[in-house]
Design an enzyme around this catalytic site. Structure first.
Site, PDB file in Angstrom:
ATOM      1  N   LYS A 121      12.719  60.518  17.350  1.00 41.76           N
ATOM      2  CA  LYS A 121      13.277  60.376  18.468  1.00 41.76           C
ATOM      3  C   LYS A 121      12.019  61.074  19.369  1.00 41.76           C
ATOM      4  O   LYS A 121      11.973  59.996  20.582  1.00 41.76           O
ATOM      5  CB  LYS A 121      14.467  61.167  18.636  1.00 41.76           C
ATOM      6  N   ASP A 139      19.102  58.396  20.523  1.00 39.08           N
ATOM      7  CA  ASP A 139      19.665  59.698  20.678  1.00 39.08           C
ATOM      8  C   ASP A 139      21.320  59.176  20.422  1.00 39.08           C
ATOM      9  O   ASP A 139      21.517  58.194  20.011  1.00 39.08           O
ATOM     10  CB  ASP A 139      19.565  60.202  22.023  1.00 39.08           C
TER      11      ASP A 139
END
Length: 208
Positions: A121, A139
């Site tokens: 991420k 996310d």
């Protein structure tokens, strides 16, 4: 309507709704974004932005962090939560940057995820926002909204990332993920999605 069509419609709808898609973390260079994103784990971006000015005033380079200790770094980030783990990761990350990358933040996911505390991420965020590469930042908002849109039925973040890479135009994917965050906070919330005021109301499978 297939997944590709829905994805393209979502890109256009969110672009119209949130034309200014930027990361809400405040930073001035790649190292600052890398560290701010690590601090943002289980912590709000707003809180991180309160903490980082003093942190980045004290530590200006990777070498500054590498020469410090987790205990010193921890003093600056206590209000971020999990600060002991994060301070250890930051110092270890800085040491690896200095030893393996000449103190320079790498521009690719494979090298970025070698750094302590850095997952896909964060690596995608840095590659997209700093280096302008196609990126998919998976996310909680991204997972929730893209699942509601019917773009996948997955739980694993890496699998979701690759599924979305196949559906999204590469030049739109990074901004699309930033817009999902804004939309997830304002409209498509976890507990009470406001479908009646959603810009994707007309084609979202959850509301058809």
């Amino acid at each position: 309507m297939d997944k590709k069509q829905i994805a393209l419609m979502a890109v256009d709808a969110l672009k119209a709704e949130y034309p200014d898609a930027i990361c809400s973390l405040v930073y001035t260079d790649p190292l600052q974004l890398l560290i701010a994103t690590r601090l943002a784990a289980q912590c709000t971006d707003a809180r991180v932005n309160i903490v980082t000015p003093a942190l980045f005033e004290r530590f200006k380079t990777a070498q500054d962090f590498a020469d410090s200790t987790p205990e010193e770094v921890a003093e600056y980030i206590k209000s971020c939560g999990l600060y002991k783990t994060k301070s250890k990761d930051i110092v270890a990350m800085a040491k690896m940057l200095c030893e393996d990358f000449d103190g320079i933040v790498p521009d690719n996911i494979d090298d970025l995820i070698k750094l302590p505390g850095i997952g896909r991420k964060t690596a995608n965020l840095v590659c997209g926002d700093i280096f302008g590469k196609p990126a998919v930042v998976v996310d909680t908002h991204c997972i929730r909204i893209t699942k509601r849109l019917g773009l996948h039925d997955l739980k694993d973040q890496k699998k979701i990332e690759f599924a979305l890479r196949d559906l999204l135009p590469p030049n739109e994917s990074n901004d699309f993920c930033h817009r999902l965050v804004l939309h997830g906070r304002a409209v498509c919330t976890a507990r009470n999605a406001k479908c009646e005021s959603c810009c994707m109301d007309g084609f979202c499978p959850k509301n058809i």
